[in-house]
Design an enzyme around this catalytic site. Sequence first.
Site, PDB file in Angstrom:
ATOM      1  N   GLY A 120      -3.731  24.708 -34.501  1.00  0.00           N
ATOM      2  CA  GLY A 120      -4.951  25.300 -35.044  1.00  0.00           C
ATOM      3  C   GLY A 120      -5.468  24.485 -36.211  1.00  0.00           C
TER       4      GLY A 120
ATOM      5  N   CYS B  22       2.658  22.291 -33.442  1.00  0.00           N
ATOM      6  CA  CYS B  22       1.805  21.772 -34.510  1.00  0.00           C
ATOM      7  C   CYS B  22       1.586  22.843 -35.595  1.00  0.00           C
ATOM      8  CB  CYS B  22       0.492  21.257 -33.918  1.00  0.00           C
ATOM      9  SG  CYS B  22      -0.382  20.161 -35.030  1.00  0.00           S
ATOM     10  N   TYR B  23       0.364  23.378 -35.736  1.00  0.00           N
ATOM     11  CA  TYR B  23       0.168  24.440 -36.738  1.00  0.00           C
ATOM     12  C   TYR B  23       1.147  25.591 -36.507  1.00  0.00           C
ATOM     13  CZ  TYR B  23      -1.792  28.318 -39.356  1.00  0.00           C
ATOM     14  OH  TYR B  23      -1.935  29.388 -40.210  1.00  0.00           O
TER      15      TYR B  23
ATOM     16  N   HIS C 201       1.931  17.585 -29.501  1.00  0.00           N
ATOM     17  CA  HIS C 201       1.379  18.498 -28.483  1.00  0.00           C
ATOM     18  C   HIS C 201       1.962  18.196 -27.097  1.00  0.00           C
ATOM     19  CE1 HIS C 201      -1.708  20.483 -30.933  1.00  0.00           C
ATOM     20  NE2 HIS C 201      -1.659  19.372 -31.636  1.00  0.00           N
TER      21      HIS C 201
ATOM     22  N   GLU D 272       1.406  19.759 -24.471  1.00  0.00           N
ATOM     23  CA  GLU D 272       0.488  20.190 -23.409  1.00  0.00           C
ATOM     24  C   GLU D 272      -0.530  19.128 -23.011  1.00  0.00           C
ATOM     25  OE1 GLU D 272       0.625  21.212 -26.487  1.00  0.00           O
ATOM     26  OE2 GLU D 272      -1.325  21.682 -27.357  1.00  0.00           O
TER      27      GLU D 272
ATOM     28  N   SER E 253     -23.973  36.227  -6.185  1.00  0.00           N
ATOM     29  CA  SER E 253     -24.966  35.202  -6.518  1.00  0.00           C
ATOM     30  C   SER E 253     -24.831  33.992  -5.606  1.00  0.00           C
ATOM     31  CB  SER E 253     -24.760  34.761  -7.970  1.00  0.00           C
ATOM     32  OG  SER E 253     -23.560  34.016  -8.073  1.00  0.00           O
ATOM     33  N   GLY E 254     -23.712  33.904  -4.900  1.00  0.00           N
ATOM     34  CA  GLY E 254     -23.481  32.705  -4.099  1.00  0.00           C
ATOM     35  C   GLY E 254     -22.652  31.683  -4.868  1.00  0.00           C
ATOM     36  N   GLY E 255     -22.415  31.951  -6.151  1.00  0.00           N
ATOM     37  CA  GLY E 255     -21.538  31.090  -6.944  1.00  0.00           C
ATOM     38  C   GLY E 255     -20.086  31.404  -6.618  1.00  0.00           C
ATOM     39  N   VAL E 256     -19.195  30.547  -7.080  1.00  0.00           N
ATOM     40  CA  VAL E 256     -17.798  30.688  -6.663  1.00  0.00           C
ATOM     41  C   VAL E 256     -17.157  31.957  -7.225  1.00  0.00           C
ATOM     42  CG1 VAL E 256     -16.865  29.166  -8.471  1.00  0.00           C
ATOM     43  CG2 VAL E 256     -15.631  29.423  -6.360  1.00  0.00           C
ATOM     44  N   ASP E 257     -17.476  32.340  -8.463  1.00  0.00           N
ATOM     45  CA  ASP E 257     -16.787  33.488  -9.066  1.00  0.00           C
ATOM     46  C   ASP E 257     -17.129  34.799  -8.358  1.00  0.00           C
ATOM     47  OD1 ASP E 257     -16.099  31.498 -10.770  1.00  0.00           O
ATOM     48  OD2 ASP E 257     -17.391  32.149 -12.413  1.00  0.00           O
ATOM     49  N   SER E 258     -18.431  35.061  -8.192  1.00  0.00           N
ATOM     50  CA  SER E 258     -18.779  36.332  -7.546  1.00  0.00           C
ATOM     51  C   SER E 258     -18.350  36.309  -6.083  1.00  0.00           C
ATOM     52  CB  SER E 258     -20.272  36.647  -7.695  1.00  0.00           C
ATOM     53  OG  SER E 258     -21.063  35.729  -6.990  1.00  0.00           O
ATOM     54  N   SER E 259     -18.363  35.134  -5.455  1.00  0.00           N
ATOM     55  CA  SER E 259     -17.951  35.042  -4.043  1.00  0.00           C
ATOM     56  C   SER E 259     -16.474  35.372  -3.886  1.00  0.00           C
ATOM     57  CB  SER E 259     -18.186  33.631  -3.499  1.00  0.00           C
ATOM     58  OG  SER E 259     -19.549  33.316  -3.562  1.00  0.00           O
TER      59      SER E 259
ATOM     60  N   LYS F 282     -10.858  28.941 -13.939  1.00  0.00           N
ATOM     61  CA  LYS F 282     -11.790  28.527 -12.876  1.00  0.00           C
ATOM     62  C   LYS F 282     -11.085  27.827 -11.700  1.00  0.00           C
ATOM     63  CE  LYS F 282     -16.250  27.912 -11.823  1.00  0.00           C
ATOM     64  NZ  LYS F 282     -17.296  28.918 -12.023  1.00  0.00           N
TER      65      LYS F 282
END
Length: 519
Positions: A57, A84-85, A171, A173, A225-231, A371
Amino acid sequence: MSSHESILIVDYGSQYTQLIARRIRDQHVFCQIVPPRRLSADLLHQERPKGLILSGGPASVYQPNAPLPPQDVFEAGIPALGICYGMQAMGRVLGGEVRRANIREYGKSILNVLKAEGLFQGVKESSVCWMSHGDHIVVLPEGFIATAQSDNSRYAAIANRRRHLYGLQFHPEVVHTEQGDKILSNFLFNICGCHGKWTMASFVDEAIARIHEQVGDAHVVLGLSGGVDSSVAALLIHRAIGKRLTCIFVDNGLLRQGEREQVQKTFERHLSMDVRYADEDQRFLESLKGITDPEQKRKIIGREFVAVFETEAKAIPNVQFLAQGTLYPDVIESVSAWGGPSATIKTHHNVGGIPERMHLKLLEPLRDLFKDEVRELGKLLGLPEEIRIRHPFPGPGLAVRILGEVTPERLRIVREADFIVHCEIMQSPEDPTLYRKLWQAFAVLLPVKTVGVMGDERTYEHVIALRAVTSLDAMTADWAKLPAELLERISSRIINEVKGVNRVVYDISSKPPATIEWE
Ligand code: XMP
């Protein structure tokens, strides 16, 4: 919350916190991110995570009001790793001393392992790690020893094995830390005793059971909407409750070419889902007449969408839930790295207000996922690739890619130009995977005209700006270094094929300070 074993990550505002979560999930361990104010011994007793990670952070532990973990969380018997922090905060709380370093250590450093056990079991004795810090621990808390060092950090890694407490100044990650995955996997499996059984297939079973439990016999409505999330949300809910899900697709006249047909083909014909279409392009265009201000456009479109959606939803009997494709990054309450709540840059388009007004409960089956996990889930549920890989598209649609007034003619221009950009990038012989590498690529219609020459004639016509960016999460973005040959093909096709355009320019701004969309 998942019934699986889980790791709790406390977010102290590092730009890498989500990356920590991604790395852990890649190893098939579920994890959740919480803000510092939620961390308490009570929370650990309630949730029983297998392990605790304190992120990096921007604060310094000695600043007044620096967020510090309560001391008793380290007495709950749950293994903890400070990064780290996070390590400095743990060190400070347990009685060590942190100071500003004479030399800031930023970038690659050589990590030398002193004790090849615990976090470093099976880790190379010497490897590259990624540092980014101005403070460091100068006195270790009682019971801790140094387990690795770097040129500038005597305490690049510390441990109190008896209490299962670990700290890394670097880090693990980020990809630049060569042994980062191995170190994290040691923490998860050797130290926390995780089993690593979290997979997308197990997520589907759990999610379906949860949807059943939450929804009972009720009916669910979802804005597709045709987008990936709502689909993907629609597919998952459909799997759970079938015809008790009704999707509403609002055609606002601001969509990309072929979008509605694709939704029809996929969800109605192919997957036999109940989809209702609200053909409201005239209504939207009418309400946008004469409007040029970007925020006003967004507000009008949002308002009309809510009104249309509400009317459609009211026609469905026994609706009790509104489903949304909300993802994990929208849910995480992050500490802003810039301090304080972020300012409204753009009013985002959503179904705000509907749940309260219609007394609907929210159903958000993707709220634990990132995502790329949603894309993977889509694949598992049979979502066609063309939808799965489709670039994000803003709710207000092409309206925010038309600078100035939205008219049918200007919509035609931007839609045709956008389609050419899409096709050329999809078919680019220079790089067949280009479309997937880009976060977004699209055309913007500018509110100026320029002089050109076609044949022997003077022209005075519109300008299209081409925008293509790479990004991980849309928070920051770089303009894409598209091949010159591809730029040339896009430009010449747009100028030749889209009536009314005589010039194409390429946007070479990054975000920040620009944004991805132009409005
Ligand atoms: P900006 O332009 O703010 O966009 O850099 C970041 C990402 O968000 C998308 N975007 C939206 N998405 N509703 C959405 O669902 C909206 O109103 C909206 N506005 C922008 C944009 O396409 C980019 O991916």
